[in-house]
Design an enzyme around this catalytic site. Sequence first.
Site, PDB file in Angstrom:
ATOM      1  N   TYR A  20     -58.696 -54.319  15.517  1.00 47.78           N
ATOM      2  CA  TYR A  20     -57.824 -53.254  15.240  1.00 47.78           C
ATOM      3  C   TYR A  20     -56.818 -53.296  16.288  1.00 47.78           C
ATOM      4  O   TYR A  20     -56.266 -52.194  16.588  1.00 47.78           O
ATOM      5  CB  TYR A  20     -58.187 -52.027  14.799  1.00 47.78           C
ATOM      6  N   TYR A 147     -62.561 -46.530   2.951  1.00 51.72           N
ATOM      7  CA  TYR A 147     -62.484 -47.636   3.793  1.00 51.72           C
ATOM      8  C   TYR A 147     -64.239 -48.026   3.659  1.00 51.72           C
ATOM      9  O   TYR A 147     -65.350 -47.218   3.905  1.00 51.72           O
ATOM     10  CB  TYR A 147     -62.539 -47.302   5.304  1.00 51.72           C
ATOM     11  N   ASP A 241     -71.814 -45.369   0.342  1.00 50.23           N
ATOM     12  CA  ASP A 241     -71.850 -45.960   1.394  1.00 50.23           C
ATOM     13  C   ASP A 241     -72.003 -45.121   2.830  1.00 50.23           C
ATOM     14  O   ASP A 241     -71.097 -44.358   2.984  1.00 50.23           O
ATOM     15  CB  ASP A 241     -70.259 -46.744   1.571  1.00 50.23           C
ATOM     16  N   LYS A 270     -74.530 -49.289  11.186  1.00 47.05           N
ATOM     17  CA  LYS A 270     -74.211 -48.455  12.486  1.00 47.05           C
ATOM     18  C   LYS A 270     -75.336 -47.865  13.349  1.00 47.05           C
ATOM     19  O   LYS A 270     -75.837 -48.538  14.218  1.00 47.05           O
ATOM     20  CB  LYS A 270     -73.282 -47.363  12.116  1.00 47.05           C
TER      21      LYS A 270
HETATM   22  N1  PMP Z   1     -68.372 -48.632   5.582  1.00 45.67           N
HETATM   23  C1  PMP Z   1     -68.011 -47.679   6.182  1.00 45.67           C
HETATM   24  C2  PMP Z   1     -67.944 -46.454   5.768  1.00 45.67           C
HETATM   25  C3  PMP Z   1     -67.786 -47.825   7.895  1.00 45.67           C
HETATM   26  O1  PMP Z   1     -67.481 -46.823   8.429  1.00 45.67           O
HETATM   27  C4  PMP Z   1     -67.801 -49.169   8.156  1.00 45.67           C
HETATM   28  C5  PMP Z   1     -67.882 -49.422   9.751  1.00 45.67           C
HETATM   29  N2  PMP Z   1     -66.659 -50.087  10.120  1.00 45.67           N
HETATM   30  C6  PMP Z   1     -68.463 -50.283   7.392  1.00 45.67           C
HETATM   31  C7  PMP Z   1     -68.481 -50.070   6.002  1.00 45.67           C
HETATM   32  C8  PMP Z   1     -68.403 -51.715   7.796  1.00 45.67           C
HETATM   33  O2  PMP Z   1     -69.477 -51.797   8.974  1.00 45.67           O
HETATM   34  P1  PMP Z   1     -69.336 -53.054   9.973  1.00 45.67           P
HETATM   35  O3  PMP Z   1     -68.244 -52.800  10.688  1.00 45.67           O
HETATM   36  O4  PMP Z   1     -70.780 -52.819  10.379  1.00 45.67           O
HETATM   37  O5  PMP Z   1     -69.063 -54.294   9.055  1.00 45.67           O
END
Ligand code: PMP
Length: 425
Positions: A20, A147, A241, A270
Amino acid sequence: MNSSYPSWFAQGFPHIWLPYTQMKDAPLPQPVVKTDGSRIYLADGTELIDGIASWWTACHGYNHPHIVEAMMEQVRTMPHVMFSFAHEQAYTLADRLVKLAPEGLNRVFFTDSGSTAVETAMKMAVQYWHNRGDKQRNKFIAFKHAYHGDTMGCMSLSDPEHGMHRALNHHMPRQYYVDIPSDEYTLAEFAAIIESIHKTLAGVIIEPLVQGAGGMRFHAPDILAEIDRICKQYTIPFIADEIFTGFCRTGSFFACNQAGISPDMMCIGKALTGGTMTLAACLAKEYLFEGFLGEGLDQALMSGPTYMGNPLACAAANASLDLFENEPRLDQANAIEHQLQHLLKPCMDLPNVKEVRVMGAIGAVQLHTSNRSHILALRQQSVTHGVFLRPFDDVIYIAPALTISRDELSTLAHSVFLLASSPLN
Ligand code: PMP
């Protein structure tokens, strides 16, 4: 680059592409040599209190000895084996996750990142309908400011207008993007949209209670419960999610718990490994799993990330779950909420502050205006306060380790206040 930068930095940096980041004019990243608890130790001797726990993975603080020991033991016996074999760590973890998850999420598909967990959920939803002979259902409803990750499928679910991936809008599949309802009228509008397009829908996806990267925006549990109810009414798979919100972050073990709902699929990642290894999963209800049973591979879920169910990552996750069982993480998240409500209150009186929001172990201060250079300056400024904060867009936020001390949290909140006071250049 000053002399405190180690030699490996000068050698490696010309080959690095940061996340980013506009690499043309971004400030140099800080070399880190050690982490411990809520602290990050820089190569020049600076000690920082981490306000976001490495994108909220390190929920028990860094280097928790219980997780480290479990990983040491696992790495000696079997760091990895492909997942066509069975192994204790992944099977134990699957059983534990199903017991912790909202009712009925009975099947666990392990992946190697949050994005691949979301991709898996998309694939499960579309192919579930396809296997039933319904090939029209290949679209998703996602919400504005959503997101869901950085791979192409996930990007298509993220807000195309305000989201960070807008430059690639034209190259992504289109989905339906609607506002998160906020009252009975907008819920009725949402139900009407579903009514009109449900025959094209494979699923509906949401970040339950908190949209993270879309600006730390909150919605109420009863709204989430109603969205779930409407999806169930039209038998549309509802995907939660929980990659950000899971593992006590919002003040309940999963955000869905506050709404008393059980989605059809749930993505986690995470904090799953307590901030040590990459591991994620898509949990699904049995009816979806059964929808893939058939005679040939055409009906099967053709997915198999190389490192799925990695034993070392699963050992870390099992050790992390031990800590959730044996240490008062939920109480700590709720104590953080109380403290942040009190500590961030003074920010409300600042002229550039639009809103202050707190939920569980998340505190967000939204500014009226900001721009990229202001945000980059605030990030640099936070280091001079001895803290690590990573404001983005118009939001300065805290999402620390659940184990953070009261004093450390006060220092972070004070820094947020100073950053929010900082005039826009
Ligand atoms: N969904 C959400 C809500 C997230 O915060 C993230 C983290 N960036 C992701 C999906 C994607 O996870 P990752 O970075 O482990 O691919």
